[in-house]
Design a protein around this motif. Sequence first.
Motif, PDB file in Angstrom:
ATOM      1  N   CYS A  43      -7.473  -5.592   5.743  1.00  0.00           N
ATOM      2  CA  CYS A  43      -8.096  -4.315   6.076  1.00  0.00           C
ATOM      3  C   CYS A  43      -9.354  -4.082   5.244  1.00  0.00           C
ATOM      4  N   MET A  44     -10.230  -3.254   5.765  1.00  0.00           N
ATOM      5  CA  MET A  44     -11.419  -2.858   5.015  1.00  0.00           C
ATOM      6  C   MET A  44     -11.027  -1.879   3.913  1.00  0.00           C
ATOM      7  N   ALA A  45     -11.944  -1.639   3.013  1.00  0.00           N
ATOM      8  CA  ALA A  45     -11.667  -0.784   1.853  1.00  0.00           C
ATOM      9  C   ALA A  45     -11.260   0.629   2.247  1.00  0.00           C
ATOM     10  N   ASN A  46     -11.754   1.127   3.377  1.00  0.00           N
ATOM     11  CA  ASN A  46     -11.416   2.490   3.793  1.00  0.00           C
ATOM     12  C   ASN A  46     -10.265   2.531   4.792  1.00  0.00           C
ATOM     13  N   GLU A  47      -9.513   1.430   4.872  1.00  0.00           N
ATOM     14  CA  GLU A  47      -8.389   1.343   5.800  1.00  0.00           C
ATOM     15  C   GLU A  47      -7.101   1.028   5.044  1.00  0.00           C
ATOM     16  N   GLU A  48      -5.965   1.272   5.723  1.00  0.00           N
ATOM     17  CA  GLU A  48      -4.667   0.903   5.185  1.00  0.00           C
ATOM     18  C   GLU A  48      -3.893   0.173   6.273  1.00  0.00           C
ATOM     19  N   PHE A  49      -2.998  -0.695   5.846  1.00  0.00           N
ATOM     20  CA  PHE A  49      -2.229  -1.530   6.767  1.00  0.00           C
ATOM     21  C   PHE A  49      -0.906  -0.857   7.095  1.00  0.00           C
ATOM     22  N   ASN A  50      -0.590  -0.773   8.384  1.00  0.00           N
ATOM     23  CA  ASN A  50       0.684  -0.199   8.793  1.00  0.00           C
ATOM     24  C   ASN A  50       1.078  -0.783  10.142  1.00  0.00           C
ATOM     25  N   LEU A  51       2.303  -1.285  10.228  1.00  0.00           N
ATOM     26  CA  LEU A  51       2.851  -1.819  11.474  1.00  0.00           C
ATOM     27  C   LEU A  51       1.940  -2.857  12.123  1.00  0.00           C
ATOM     28  N   GLY A  52       1.395  -3.753  11.303  1.00  0.00           N
ATOM     29  CA  GLY A  52       0.606  -4.854  11.827  1.00  0.00           C
ATOM     30  C   GLY A  52      -0.829  -4.541  12.183  1.00  0.00           C
ATOM     31  N   MET A  53      -1.304  -3.346  11.880  1.00  0.00           N
ATOM     32  CA  MET A  53      -2.675  -2.958  12.236  1.00  0.00           C
ATOM     33  C   MET A  53      -3.350  -2.273  11.053  1.00  0.00           C
ATOM     34  N   CYS A  54      -4.674  -2.270  11.070  1.00  0.00           N
ATOM     35  CA  CYS A  54      -5.441  -1.545  10.066  1.00  0.00           C
ATOM     36  C   CYS A  54      -5.875  -0.207  10.667  1.00  0.00           C
ATOM     37  N   TYR A  55      -5.660   0.847   9.908  1.00  0.00           N
ATOM     38  CA  TYR A  55      -6.030   2.188  10.338  1.00  0.00           C
ATOM     39  C   TYR A  55      -6.868   2.838   9.247  1.00  0.00           C
ATOM     40  N   LYS A  56      -7.738   3.746   9.636  1.00  0.00           N
ATOM     41  CA  LYS A  56      -8.478   4.505   8.634  1.00  0.00           C
ATOM     42  C   LYS A  56      -7.463   5.220   7.746  1.00  0.00           C
ATOM     43  N   LYS A  57      -7.724   5.244   6.436  1.00  0.00           N
ATOM     44  CA  LYS A  57      -6.780   5.834   5.505  1.00  0.00           C
ATOM     45  C   LYS A  57      -6.499   7.296   5.871  1.00  0.00           C
ATOM     46  N   CYS A  58      -5.233   7.646   5.878  1.00  0.00           N
ATOM     47  CA  CYS A  58      -4.816   9.017   6.214  1.00  0.00           C
ATOM     48  C   CYS A  58      -5.473  10.023   5.295  1.00  0.00           C
ATOM     49  N   ALA A  59      -5.603   9.663   4.036  1.00  0.00           N
ATOM     50  CA  ALA A  59      -6.208  10.592   3.074  1.00  0.00           C
ATOM     51  C   ALA A  59      -7.651  10.928   3.455  1.00  0.00           C
ATOM     52  N   ILE A  60      -8.350   9.992   4.057  1.00  0.00           N
ATOM     53  CA  ILE A  60      -9.726  10.253   4.514  1.00  0.00           C
ATOM     54  C   ILE A  60      -9.690  11.172   5.720  1.00  0.00           C
ATOM     55  N   GLU A  81      -1.504  -5.285   1.125  1.00  0.00           N
ATOM     56  CA  GLU A  81      -1.203  -4.840   2.487  1.00  0.00           C
ATOM     57  C   GLU A  81       0.055  -3.982   2.545  1.00  0.00           C
ATOM     58  N   GLY A  82       0.517  -3.527   1.397  1.00  0.00           N
ATOM     59  CA  GLY A  82       1.606  -2.558   1.369  1.00  0.00           C
ATOM     60  C   GLY A  82       3.004  -3.116   1.213  1.00  0.00           C
ATOM     61  N   LYS A  83       3.144  -4.413   0.950  1.00  0.00           N
ATOM     62  CA  LYS A  83       4.464  -5.038   0.802  1.00  0.00           C
ATOM     63  C   LYS A  83       5.375  -4.716   1.981  1.00  0.00           C
ATOM     64  N   GLU A  84       4.813  -4.807   3.180  1.00  0.00           N
ATOM     65  CA  GLU A  84       5.577  -4.552   4.393  1.00  0.00           C
ATOM     66  C   GLU A  84       5.871  -5.877   5.081  1.00  0.00           C
ATOM     67  N   CYS A  85       5.974  -5.853   6.385  1.00  0.00           N
ATOM     68  CA  CYS A  85       6.224  -7.073   7.140  1.00  0.00           C
ATOM     69  C   CYS A  85       5.008  -7.993   7.098  1.00  0.00           C
ATOM     70  N   PRO A  86       5.241  -9.308   7.208  1.00  0.00           N
ATOM     71  CA  PRO A  86       4.107 -10.234   7.319  1.00  0.00           C
ATOM     72  C   PRO A  86       3.235  -9.840   8.504  1.00  0.00           C
ATOM     73  N   HIS A  87       1.984 -10.242   8.465  1.00  0.00           N
ATOM     74  CA  HIS A  87       1.037  -9.792   9.489  1.00  0.00           C
ATOM     75  C   HIS A  87       0.118 -10.925   9.910  1.00  0.00           C
ATOM     76  N   ALA A  88      -0.616 -10.698  10.997  1.00  0.00           N
ATOM     77  CA  ALA A  88      -1.586 -11.669  11.485  1.00  0.00           C
ATOM     78  C   ALA A  88      -2.685 -11.846  10.443  1.00  0.00           C
ATOM     79  N   PRO A  89      -3.346 -12.996  10.439  1.00  0.00           N
ATOM     80  CA  PRO A  89      -4.413 -13.243   9.454  1.00  0.00           C
ATOM     81  C   PRO A  89      -5.484 -12.168   9.472  1.00  0.00           C
ATOM     82  N   GLY A  90      -6.077 -11.961   8.294  1.00  0.00           N
ATOM     83  CA  GLY A  90      -7.114 -10.953   8.103  1.00  0.00           C
ATOM     84  C   GLY A  90      -6.640  -9.905   7.130  1.00  0.00           C
TER      85      GLY A  90
END
Length: 147
Positions: free
Chosen positions: A126-143, A115-124
């Motif tokens: 990200c999907m394979a095509n997502e990345e974790f940032n600021l407590g949420m999963c977002y579609k990967k920027c590279a995509i 999850e990026g070695k960032e802040c702890p987050h709520a359970p769950g």
Amino acid sequence: ANSVFQPLTDLKTQLKTKPGVSALKVNLTEMSNLTKSELLHPVDQDRNDGNVCPEDEELHANLCYKKCSALTAGKYPIRTTAFSCCAEEPCSFFNSKFSNVLSYCSGFDVSGNSEGKECPHAPGSCMANEEFNLGMCYKKCAILTNN
């Protein structure tokens, strides 16, 4: 039409060369060919182990943290707070290791590598095509930006 996008292309080139900016690229073909099953049921996650966090994390106080065993090379495997890990029960000041309580999202107060070695987050996780940032999963920027 190319001249309209040239400033954006130049900016993208400048950002990629700045220190600290990831040069991470993803295989766009692989990401676009992921099936619904592969997205919803990743093979690297044991969905029956009772852990609602990614495999390299543990649940504490309703947040997912990097496992204490991984953070301390197995010497203090029991999480007692967001900032402390314990060698064995009963846990006390004398058999625990602490990180700075004034330094959030660092030391023992971090999420796992997946999850990026960032802040702890709520359970769950990200999907394979997502990345974790600021407590949420977002579609990967590279995509989204075609690498």
